[in-house]
Design a protein around this motif. Sequence first.
Motif, PDB file in Angstrom:
ATOM      1  N   MET A  26      -3.280 -20.155   6.489  1.00 25.18           N
ATOM      2  CA  MET A  26      -3.052 -18.803   6.987  1.00 25.18           C
ATOM      3  C   MET A  26      -3.300 -17.804   5.872  1.00 25.18           C
ATOM      4  O   MET A  26      -3.364 -18.158   4.708  1.00 25.18           O
ATOM      5  N   THR A  27      -3.428 -16.575   6.244  1.00 24.35           N
ATOM      6  CA  THR A  27      -3.662 -15.521   5.272  1.00 24.35           C
ATOM      7  C   THR A  27      -2.330 -15.088   4.679  1.00 24.35           C
ATOM      8  O   THR A  27      -1.370 -14.846   5.401  1.00 24.35           O
ATOM      9  N   GLN A  28      -2.290 -14.989   3.352  1.00 28.88           N
ATOM     10  CA  GLN A  28      -1.092 -14.563   2.645  1.00 28.88           C
ATOM     11  C   GLN A  28      -1.435 -13.379   1.755  1.00 28.88           C
ATOM     12  O   GLN A  28      -2.548 -13.300   1.240  1.00 28.88           O
ATOM     13  N   PRO A  29      -0.514 -12.457   1.546  1.00 31.37           N
ATOM     14  CA  PRO A  29      -0.796 -11.298   0.696  1.00 31.37           C
ATOM     15  C   PRO A  29      -1.055 -11.700  -0.754  1.00 31.37           C
ATOM     16  O   PRO A  29      -0.493 -12.663  -1.256  1.00 31.37           O
ATOM     17  N   ILE A  30      -1.929 -10.950  -1.382  1.00 30.29           N
ATOM     18  CA  ILE A  30      -2.129 -11.060  -2.830  1.00 30.29           C
ATOM     19  C   ILE A  30      -1.410  -9.868  -3.437  1.00 30.29           C
ATOM     20  O   ILE A  30      -1.757  -8.724  -3.158  1.00 30.29           O
ATOM     21  N   ALA A  31      -0.415 -10.114  -4.239  1.00 36.79           N
ATOM     22  CA  ALA A  31       0.324  -9.017  -4.869  1.00 36.79           C
ATOM     23  C   ALA A  31      -0.635  -8.161  -5.681  1.00 36.79           C
ATOM     24  O   ALA A  31      -1.510  -8.668  -6.368  1.00 36.79           O
ATOM     25  N   PRO A  97       9.164   6.175   4.955  1.00 40.52           N
ATOM     26  CA  PRO A  97       9.996   4.969   4.838  1.00 40.52           C
ATOM     27  C   PRO A  97       9.507   3.817   5.727  1.00 40.52           C
ATOM     28  O   PRO A  97       9.524   2.658   5.307  1.00 40.52           O
ATOM     29  N   ASP A  98       9.037   4.133   6.937  1.00 38.54           N
ATOM     30  CA  ASP A  98       8.488   3.077   7.798  1.00 38.54           C
ATOM     31  C   ASP A  98       7.217   2.495   7.194  1.00 38.54           C
ATOM     32  O   ASP A  98       7.004   1.285   7.220  1.00 38.54           O
ATOM     33  N   MET A  99       6.352   3.351   6.653  1.00 40.15           N
ATOM     34  CA  MET A  99       5.113   2.875   6.033  1.00 40.15           C
ATOM     35  C   MET A  99       5.425   1.981   4.836  1.00 40.15           C
ATOM     36  O   MET A  99       4.780   0.955   4.620  1.00 40.15           O
ATOM     37  N   GLN A 100       6.442   2.362   4.079  1.00 36.88           N
ATOM     38  CA  GLN A 100       6.847   1.532   2.937  1.00 36.88           C
ATOM     39  C   GLN A 100       7.369   0.181   3.419  1.00 36.88           C
ATOM     40  O   GLN A 100       7.024  -0.858   2.866  1.00 36.88           O
ATOM     41  N   PRO A 106       5.957  -5.106   1.942  1.00 37.22           N
ATOM     42  CA  PRO A 106       5.739  -6.523   2.257  1.00 37.22           C
ATOM     43  C   PRO A 106       4.401  -7.067   1.741  1.00 37.22           C
ATOM     44  O   PRO A 106       4.305  -8.230   1.397  1.00 37.22           O
ATOM     45  N   PHE A 107       3.383  -6.206   1.671  1.00 42.19           N
ATOM     46  CA  PHE A 107       2.087  -6.662   1.174  1.00 42.19           C
ATOM     47  C   PHE A 107       1.958  -6.474  -0.333  1.00 42.19           C
ATOM     48  O   PHE A 107       0.922  -6.773  -0.911  1.00 42.19           O
ATOM     49  N   GLN A 108       3.022  -5.953  -0.963  1.00 41.48           N
ATOM     50  CA  GLN A 108       3.077  -5.780  -2.419  1.00 41.48           C
ATOM     51  C   GLN A 108       1.832  -5.054  -2.933  1.00 41.48           C
ATOM     52  O   GLN A 108       1.201  -5.465  -3.903  1.00 41.48           O
ATOM     53  N   LEU A 109       1.491  -3.955  -2.269  1.00 42.94           N
ATOM     54  CA  LEU A 109       0.281  -3.222  -2.613  1.00 42.94           C
ATOM     55  C   LEU A 109       0.453  -2.424  -3.900  1.00 42.94           C
ATOM     56  O   LEU A 109       1.501  -1.836  -4.146  1.00 42.94           O
ATOM     57  N   SER A 110      -0.596  -2.423  -4.700  1.00 41.57           N
ATOM     58  CA  SER A 110      -0.631  -1.524  -5.857  1.00 41.57           C
ATOM     59  C   SER A 110      -0.986  -0.125  -5.393  1.00 41.57           C
ATOM     60  O   SER A 110      -0.457   0.867  -5.899  1.00 41.57           O
TER      61      SER A 110
END
Length: 166
Positions: A26-31, A97-100, A106-110
């Motif tokens: 499955m696809t997992q987030p890349i921090a 806050p919802d977007m965060q 959750p996707f640990q986006l930079s």
Amino acid sequence: MDAPPEPVIGPAIAGPVGGDDEESFMTQPIAGGVDCDVHPAVPHLTSLLPYLNDYWRDQVTTRGMVDLVSQSYPQNSPITARPDWRPEKGKPGESLPDMQRHVLDPFQLSYAICNPLYGVQMVFSEDMQAAFCRALNDWLVKEWLDHDSRLRGSIVIPTQNIEKAV
């Protein structure tokens, strides 16, 4: 000769999830990834009033303009937002806050590049379109970009007049 692996697009990577067969991947987030397609929503046309000059504020109220929603993304259409990201009240994507909570954390986006989808470019008047585009860009900076260092913005330009776009 083996075929090259499928490319991974976006802030994710395919990895094993408990088995060796193809269905166990499955696809997992890349921090630290970058999402270049985040859509903050303008709650209402009145949200742009503080970013319009006196003349255009007066035009909006005198004409009784209430919203500039595009039919390309109808509010209750399944393509507009994930069901689990829809708020009980308001539009999907109108709350930082919802977007965060749903996207940034959750996707640990930079970084996330914000592309507001609002009908400011659908206005027929070149001058009004330019004023609304300017207001939307200023709104994005003050209401979103100034409040989370991970957010970046794209600009919205008027489409009917090159001079006003530049």
